[in-house]
Design a protein around this motif. Structure first.
Motif, PDB file in Angstrom:
ATOM      1  N   LYS A 258       0.801  -1.213   0.000  1.00 40.09           N
ATOM      2  CA  LYS A 258       0.000   0.000   0.000  1.00 40.09           C
ATOM      3  C   LYS A 258       0.841   1.274   0.000  1.00 40.09           C
ATOM      4  O   LYS A 258       0.324   2.363  -0.237  1.00 40.09           O
ATOM      5  CB  LYS A 258      -0.958  -0.006   1.193  1.00 40.09           C
ATOM      6  CG  LYS A 258      -2.039  -1.075   1.091  1.00 40.09           C
ATOM      7  CD  LYS A 258      -2.994  -1.046   2.261  1.00 40.09           C
ATOM      8  CE  LYS A 258      -4.057  -2.136   2.117  1.00 40.09           C
ATOM      9  NZ  LYS A 258      -4.997  -2.158   3.257  1.00 40.09           N
ATOM     10  N   GLN A 259       2.122   1.136   0.257  1.00 35.88           N
ATOM     11  CA  GLN A 259       2.996   2.304   0.239  1.00 35.88           C
ATOM     12  C   GLN A 259       3.287   2.797  -1.171  1.00 35.88           C
ATOM     13  O   GLN A 259       3.985   3.805  -1.345  1.00 35.88           O
ATOM     14  CB  GLN A 259       4.306   1.992   0.969  1.00 35.88           C
ATOM     15  CG  GLN A 259       4.116   1.803   2.466  1.00 35.88           C
ATOM     16  CD  GLN A 259       5.374   1.343   3.180  1.00 35.88           C
ATOM     17  OE1 GLN A 259       6.330   0.867   2.540  1.00 35.88           O
ATOM     18  NE2 GLN A 259       5.408   1.475   4.485  1.00 35.88           N
ATOM     19  N   ILE A 260       2.746   2.121  -2.161  1.00 36.99           N
ATOM     20  CA  ILE A 260       2.899   2.587  -3.536  1.00 36.99           C
ATOM     21  C   ILE A 260       2.248   3.962  -3.723  1.00 36.99           C
ATOM     22  O   ILE A 260       2.603   4.706  -4.645  1.00 36.99           O
ATOM     23  CB  ILE A 260       2.305   1.573  -4.527  1.00 36.99           C
ATOM     24  CG1 ILE A 260       2.762   1.875  -5.964  1.00 36.99           C
ATOM     25  CG2 ILE A 260       0.792   1.532  -4.419  1.00 36.99           C
ATOM     26  CD1 ILE A 260       2.329   0.819  -6.967  1.00 36.99           C
ATOM     27  N   VAL A 261       1.318   4.323  -2.842  1.00 33.80           N
ATOM     28  CA  VAL A 261       0.680   5.637  -2.961  1.00 33.80           C
ATOM     29  C   VAL A 261       1.705   6.749  -2.784  1.00 33.80           C
ATOM     30  O   VAL A 261       1.565   7.832  -3.387  1.00 33.80           O
ATOM     31  CB  VAL A 261      -0.459   5.789  -1.938  1.00 33.80           C
ATOM     32  CG1 VAL A 261      -1.543   4.771  -2.174  1.00 33.80           C
ATOM     33  CG2 VAL A 261       0.049   5.684  -0.508  1.00 33.80           C
ATOM     34  N   PHE A 262       2.747   6.523  -1.988  1.00 33.32           N
ATOM     35  CA  PHE A 262       3.787   7.539  -1.813  1.00 33.32           C
ATOM     36  C   PHE A 262       4.571   7.734  -3.114  1.00 33.32           C
ATOM     37  O   PHE A 262       4.956   8.858  -3.454  1.00 33.32           O
ATOM     38  CB  PHE A 262       4.736   7.145  -0.685  1.00 33.32           C
ATOM     39  CG  PHE A 262       4.061   6.963   0.642  1.00 33.32           C
ATOM     40  CD1 PHE A 262       3.130   7.876   1.093  1.00 33.32           C
ATOM     41  CD2 PHE A 262       4.341   5.862   1.434  1.00 33.32           C
ATOM     42  CE1 PHE A 262       2.496   7.708   2.316  1.00 33.32           C
ATOM     43  CE2 PHE A 262       3.717   5.683   2.652  1.00 33.32           C
ATOM     44  CZ  PHE A 262       2.794   6.609   3.098  1.00 33.32           C
ATOM     45  N   VAL A 263       4.819   6.652  -3.821  1.00 34.34           N
ATOM     46  CA  VAL A 263       5.540   6.742  -5.089  1.00 34.34           C
ATOM     47  C   VAL A 263       4.692   7.480  -6.120  1.00 34.34           C
ATOM     48  O   VAL A 263       5.194   8.335  -6.862  1.00 34.34           O
ATOM     49  CB  VAL A 263       5.906   5.331  -5.592  1.00 34.34           C
ATOM     50  CG1 VAL A 263       6.739   5.421  -6.867  1.00 34.34           C
ATOM     51  CG2 VAL A 263       6.656   4.558  -4.519  1.00 34.34           C
ATOM     52  N   LEU A 268       3.302  12.076  -9.515  1.00 34.00           N
ATOM     53  CA  LEU A 268       2.265  13.001  -9.964  1.00 34.00           C
ATOM     54  C   LEU A 268       2.597  14.439  -9.570  1.00 34.00           C
ATOM     55  O   LEU A 268       2.258  15.387 -10.298  1.00 34.00           O
ATOM     56  CB  LEU A 268       0.918  12.591  -9.370  1.00 34.00           C
ATOM     57  CG  LEU A 268       0.371  11.248  -9.859  1.00 34.00           C
ATOM     58  CD1 LEU A 268      -0.940  10.908  -9.142  1.00 34.00           C
ATOM     59  CD2 LEU A 268       0.152  11.271 -11.374  1.00 34.00           C
ATOM     60  N   ALA A 269       3.252  14.618  -8.441  1.00 35.72           N
ATOM     61  CA  ALA A 269       3.659  15.967  -8.040  1.00 35.72           C
ATOM     62  C   ALA A 269       4.646  16.552  -9.054  1.00 35.72           C
ATOM     63  O   ALA A 269       4.547  17.734  -9.411  1.00 35.72           O
ATOM     64  CB  ALA A 269       4.274  15.942  -6.642  1.00 35.72           C
ATOM     65  N   CYS A 316       3.773   9.823 -20.256  1.00 40.94           N
ATOM     66  CA  CYS A 316       3.391   9.920 -18.841  1.00 40.94           C
ATOM     67  C   CYS A 316       2.476   8.767 -18.438  1.00 40.94           C
ATOM     68  O   CYS A 316       2.605   8.212 -17.339  1.00 40.94           O
ATOM     69  CB  CYS A 316       2.704  11.257 -18.580  1.00 40.94           C
ATOM     70  SG  CYS A 316       3.817  12.684 -18.675  1.00 40.94           S
ATOM     71  N   LEU A 317       1.540   8.394 -19.323  1.00 39.88           N
ATOM     72  CA  LEU A 317       0.660   7.270 -19.019  1.00 39.88           C
ATOM     73  C   LEU A 317       1.439   5.965 -18.899  1.00 39.88           C
ATOM     74  O   LEU A 317       1.165   5.135 -18.025  1.00 39.88           O
ATOM     75  CB  LEU A 317      -0.418   7.144 -20.098  1.00 39.88           C
ATOM     76  CG  LEU A 317      -1.496   8.232 -20.106  1.00 39.88           C
ATOM     77  CD1 LEU A 317      -2.440   8.032 -21.290  1.00 39.88           C
ATOM     78  CD2 LEU A 317      -2.275   8.226 -18.792  1.00 39.88           C
ATOM     79  N   ILE A 318       2.411   5.778 -19.787  1.00 42.85           N
ATOM     80  CA  ILE A 318       3.239   4.568 -19.718  1.00 42.85           C
ATOM     81  C   ILE A 318       4.022   4.531 -18.409  1.00 42.85           C
ATOM     82  O   ILE A 318       4.116   3.496 -17.740  1.00 42.85           O
ATOM     83  CB  ILE A 318       4.190   4.496 -20.927  1.00 42.85           C
ATOM     84  CG1 ILE A 318       3.389   4.295 -22.217  1.00 42.85           C
ATOM     85  CG2 ILE A 318       5.201   3.373 -20.745  1.00 42.85           C
ATOM     86  CD1 ILE A 318       4.234   4.332 -23.479  1.00 42.85           C
TER      87      ILE A 318
END
Length: 345
Positions: A258-263, A268-269, A316-318
């Motif tokens: 679930k830490q993939i959200v940090f990546v 995205l930033a 970016c999508l890739i």
């Protein structure tokens, strides 16, 4: 089996100190002050000092020092430096807190063991009183009751064995209770998740993935075959290896799915920053010239929102939908492959 492991890992919380195998991560040995402390602190100090020196050289070699922070490499570099710096501070200065907790733990453990010993010594042995003279006289006067006497002796032996079994069971229960108290004590004093530990964890997750991300993008999409100086090699490869070594080998920090959200937040930033840079028409001092026909205003030529917006969107999508998940699965797999440090292994 692999799918079951993936599902069990996904069910873990973002900062779970419990692995999917049920074992508890030793936070002190994994985040704050891994042993041997002196050698670990020396390693981390040298790593921080060398990384700061490379940062100074990189800033001095840039065309516009104020624009140095605009690049993805710099973002990744600063995240890695922050992780290394906080990790060094934890090892060098928080070890005193750990020693205090260990001393308290040892005191409580000694008290618990002493109580267990006392509970075992308090059990008094059962002594069968000797036969009285009257019993002996009746036995002599009634020799036909010998079998009954033997049966009575057998019953006494069984009763004594039963009482002895109960005493042993009570002792075992006392020991289990002591073990439970010690275990709960260590969770309370030595294995408490803090905001500081979470911060180190988040910085490490972002650092290791951003380093892999930057190194891949630089050597596959940006590098044009020309000669490069050492600071560039350090920022696009060497630092990645050092961060992996520190996190996976020295600290043994686990990675949760679930830490993939940090990546994703990091990626995205930066993509948002490229849009702001394009909308504000800030240009790129590192590549800008006086020729209006050249594409030199973008931060990176492969992501040019002005001249090739469609290609930038596809790339970016890739990166977001393919590269980041594969990269995260790779580092997560490394985290599972490296043995973790547990409480009461």
């Amino acid at each position: 089996m692999k799918c079951q492991r993936l599902v069990s890992e996904w069910h873990l919380t973002m900062f779970s100190i419990k692995d999917a195998n049920g074992k508890i991560i030793d936070l002190d040995a994994s985040f704050l002050c891994p042993k041997p402390k002196l050698l670990t602190a020396t390693w981390k100090f040298l790593l921080v000092a060398w990384t700061i020196a490379i940062m100074v050289l990189s800033i001095e070699g840039s065309t516009d020092k104020r624009f140095w922070v605009a690049f993805l490499t710099t973002w990744s570099f600063l995240f890695a430096l922050c992780y290394l710096l906080l990790s060094f501070v934890s090892t060098a200065f928080f070890s005193s807190l750990s020693n205090t907790g260990n001393a308290t733990a040892a005191a409580i453990d000694a008290d618990a063991n002493a109580n267990a010993t006392m509970s075992r010594t308090d059990v008094k042995p059962t002594v069968t009183p000797p036969a009285t003279t009257r019993d002996e006289e009746e036995a002599v006067a009634n020799p036909t009751h010998d079998d009954d006497a033997y049966n009575d002796d057998d019953d006494d032996d069984k009763n004594r064995s039963h009482r002895h079994g109960n005493n042993s069971s009570n002792n075992a229960n006392d020991e289990d209770e002591v073990t439970t108290r010690i275990f709960h004590h260590h969770n309370e004093y030595n294995n408490k998740m803090t905001c500081w530990t979470k911060l180190i964890w988040v910085l490490y997750v972002i650092s290791i993935h951003s380093q892999v991300f930057v190194s891949l993008l630089y050597w596959l999409l940006v590098y044009d075959g020309s000669s490069v100086v050492y600071p560039e090699v350090y920022r696009h490869g060497i630092l990645m290896v050092l961060v992996m070594t520190d996190g996976f080998v020295v600290n043994r920090i686990p990675i949760r799915l679930k830490q993939i959200v940090f990546v994703y937040a990091y990626a995205l930033a930066y993509l948002g920053w490229t849009l702001i840079h394009f909308g504000a028409d800030l240009g790129n001092p590192e590549t800008t010239d006086n020729d209006p026909d050249t594409n030199d205003d973008a931060l990176y030529g492969v992501i040019s929102w002005r001249d090739n917006a469609g290609g930038a969107v596809v790339l970016c999508l890739i990166l977001v939908l393919v590269v980041i998940p594969l990269m995260f699965i790779f580092t997560w797999g490394l985290s599972l492959w490296v043995p973790h440090r547990y409480v009461y292994l």
